[in-house]
Scaffold this motif. Sequence first.
Motif, mmCIF file in Angstrom:
data_model
loop_
_atom_site.group_PDB
_atom_site.id
_atom_site.type_symbol
_atom_site.label_atom_id
_atom_site.label_comp_id
_atom_site.label_asym_id
_atom_site.label_seq_id
_atom_site.Cartn_x
_atom_site.Cartn_y
_atom_site.Cartn_z
ATOM 1 N N ASP A 187 8.050 3.673 -6.410
ATOM 2 C CA ASP A 187 7.226 4.669 -5.750
ATOM 3 C C ASP A 187 5.877 3.992 -5.662
ATOM 4 O O ASP A 187 5.651 2.875 -5.956
ATOM 5 C CB ASP A 187 7.459 5.744 -6.592
ATOM 6 C CG ASP A 187 6.796 5.348 -8.234
ATOM 7 O OD1 ASP A 187 6.134 4.479 -8.170
ATOM 8 O OD2 ASP A 187 7.278 6.299 -8.816
ATOM 9 N N GLY A 188 4.988 4.921 -5.512
ATOM 10 C CA GLY A 188 3.580 4.537 -4.995
ATOM 11 C C GLY A 188 2.747 4.241 -6.146
ATOM 12 O O GLY A 188 1.429 4.007 -6.152
ATOM 13 N N TYR A 198 0.347 -1.920 -7.358
ATOM 14 C CA TYR A 198 0.255 -0.628 -6.646
ATOM 15 C C TYR A 198 1.145 -0.626 -5.148
ATOM 16 O O TYR A 198 0.461 -1.341 -4.299
ATOM 17 C CB TYR A 198 -0.966 0.181 -6.100
ATOM 18 C CG TYR A 198 -1.704 0.519 -7.662
ATOM 19 C CD1 TYR A 198 -1.446 1.947 -8.069
ATOM 20 C CD2 TYR A 198 -2.470 -0.302 -8.359
ATOM 21 C CE1 TYR A 198 -2.254 2.052 -9.335
ATOM 22 C CE2 TYR A 198 -3.199 -0.043 -9.415
ATOM 23 C CZ TYR A 198 -2.942 1.248 -9.876
ATOM 24 O OH TYR A 198 -3.715 1.727 -11.115
ATOM 25 N N LYS A 246 2.050 0.794 -2.878
ATOM 26 C CA LYS A 246 1.654 1.381 -1.487
ATOM 27 C C LYS A 246 0.060 1.728 -1.567
ATOM 28 O O LYS A 246 -0.528 2.589 -1.152
ATOM 29 C CB LYS A 246 2.282 2.925 -1.717
ATOM 30 C CG LYS A 246 3.627 2.797 -1.137
ATOM 31 C CD LYS A 246 4.175 3.984 -1.078
ATOM 32 C CE LYS A 246 5.774 3.992 -0.885
ATOM 33 N NZ LYS A 246 6.473 5.365 -0.819
ATOM 34 N N LYS A 272 -5.182 3.328 -0.731
ATOM 35 C CA LYS A 272 -3.976 4.078 -0.488
ATOM 36 C C LYS A 272 -3.196 3.933 0.742
ATOM 37 O O LYS A 272 -3.907 4.330 1.839
ATOM 38 C CB LYS A 272 -4.344 5.303 -1.204
ATOM 39 C CG LYS A 272 -2.880 6.183 -1.433
ATOM 40 C CD LYS A 272 -2.289 5.742 -2.823
ATOM 41 C CE LYS A 272 -1.225 6.728 -3.177
ATOM 42 N NZ LYS A 272 -0.587 6.265 -4.133
ATOM 43 N N ASP A 273 -1.864 3.823 0.800
ATOM 44 C CA ASP A 273 -1.287 3.745 1.979
ATOM 45 C C ASP A 273 -1.714 2.965 2.949
ATOM 46 O O ASP A 273 -1.350 2.914 4.181
ATOM 47 C CB ASP A 273 -1.221 5.038 2.447
ATOM 48 C CG ASP A 273 -0.622 6.177 1.687
ATOM 49 O OD1 ASP A 273 0.612 5.644 0.831
ATOM 50 O OD2 ASP A 273 -1.100 7.308 1.532
ATOM 51 N N LYS A 274 -2.506 1.744 2.741
ATOM 52 C CA LYS A 274 -2.960 0.842 3.539
ATOM 53 C C LYS A 274 -2.611 -0.642 3.298
ATOM 54 O O LYS A 274 -2.253 -1.459 4.006
ATOM 55 C CB LYS A 274 -4.504 1.167 3.733
ATOM 56 C CG LYS A 274 -4.965 2.220 4.357
ATOM 57 C CD LYS A 274 -6.667 2.249 4.455
ATOM 58 C CE LYS A 274 -6.911 3.672 4.886
ATOM 59 N NZ LYS A 274 -8.505 3.659 5.057
ATOM 60 N N GLN A 325 -1.547 -3.594 -0.186
ATOM 61 C CA GLN A 325 -0.588 -3.763 -1.608
ATOM 62 C C GLN A 325 -1.979 -3.876 -2.582
ATOM 63 O O GLN A 325 -2.921 -4.804 -2.053
ATOM 64 C CB GLN A 325 0.163 -5.029 -1.318
ATOM 65 C CG GLN A 325 0.459 -5.386 -2.663
ATOM 66 C CD GLN A 325 1.500 -4.785 -3.434
ATOM 67 O OE1 GLN A 325 2.219 -3.973 -3.075
ATOM 68 N NE2 GLN A 325 1.690 -5.070 -4.753
ATOM 69 N N LEU A 335 -0.172 -3.582 4.092
ATOM 70 C CA LEU A 335 1.082 -3.183 4.138
ATOM 71 C C LEU A 335 1.829 -3.722 5.247
ATOM 72 O O LEU A 335 3.079 -3.810 5.424
ATOM 73 C CB LEU A 335 1.170 -1.728 3.850
ATOM 74 C CG LEU A 335 0.709 -1.191 2.315
ATOM 75 C CD1 LEU A 335 1.002 0.488 2.418
ATOM 76 C CD2 LEU A 335 1.472 -1.695 1.329
#
Length: 253
Positions: free
Chosen positions: A68-69, A92, A94, A100-102, A104, A162
């Motif tokens: 998970d993230g 992390y 993600k 975040k969401d961009k 590693q 990512l």
Amino acid sequence: MKTEWGFAQLLPLSTFNDADNGYLICDTCVFGAEVCVINYTSRGQSINILKERNNTYTWKIDNFSSLDGEIHYSDNQEFTAISQRKFNCKGYPKGNLTAKDKCQSLILGLNDLKTFPSVRKTYAKFKMRMRNQYHGEHMEIEGYNCFTSSSMAWGPSSFLLLTDLHDASNDFLVNDTLIVEAKVSVLSTGQNFSVKLSPYPNGDEERNGEEYISLYLVIAETNNLPPGWEVNVSFKLFVYHEIQDKYMTIQGS
């Protein structure tokens, strides 16, 4: 004993005072510093400077896509480096914070500060690497950090995009397995000392800093240091550019 490092001619005053250049906005500016202690010695206190060695820890992350993230730690939670200091890796998948969401995110942490005196610091030079599993074109960064009870970890939130991580042609993620390495190559421990920034808004005339912003890194409370105490440092000084949201960086030693 040298107690001050810096630059008499950091930035021309004409450039600094011009708001269009982004350094001085609404009569406010931001300075910063990053300090790495190379070595220091003193009569009357115990300083431990350790030789460079090969201390590489490999973290193989299987079933990466199932993570998970949230934060994930290296398999054995910690690994032992020089002088039996214990570190851990955490990631992390993600991204974290602004990444975040961009990207590693990868973090190296000192894991035994609770058993280490709070007045001591641990200085480490290290590399963190994401392995290209076929061609050896690894993604890596090298850094320095001073680990203390209030600063137990270091690492970039934006280690690798990512999109690049999941691009099969980059060979970072193979058969849903990612390989991360951390190498702690230089380590020293010693007693705490503190530093402060000393700016000269109108220039340091005594050191030919007329018409420049002068900025120095200064050891605070030198009266409390033991006789014969000396320190050699590598440092960076920063001036924040508010318009471009980045720092002008100058390195010295």
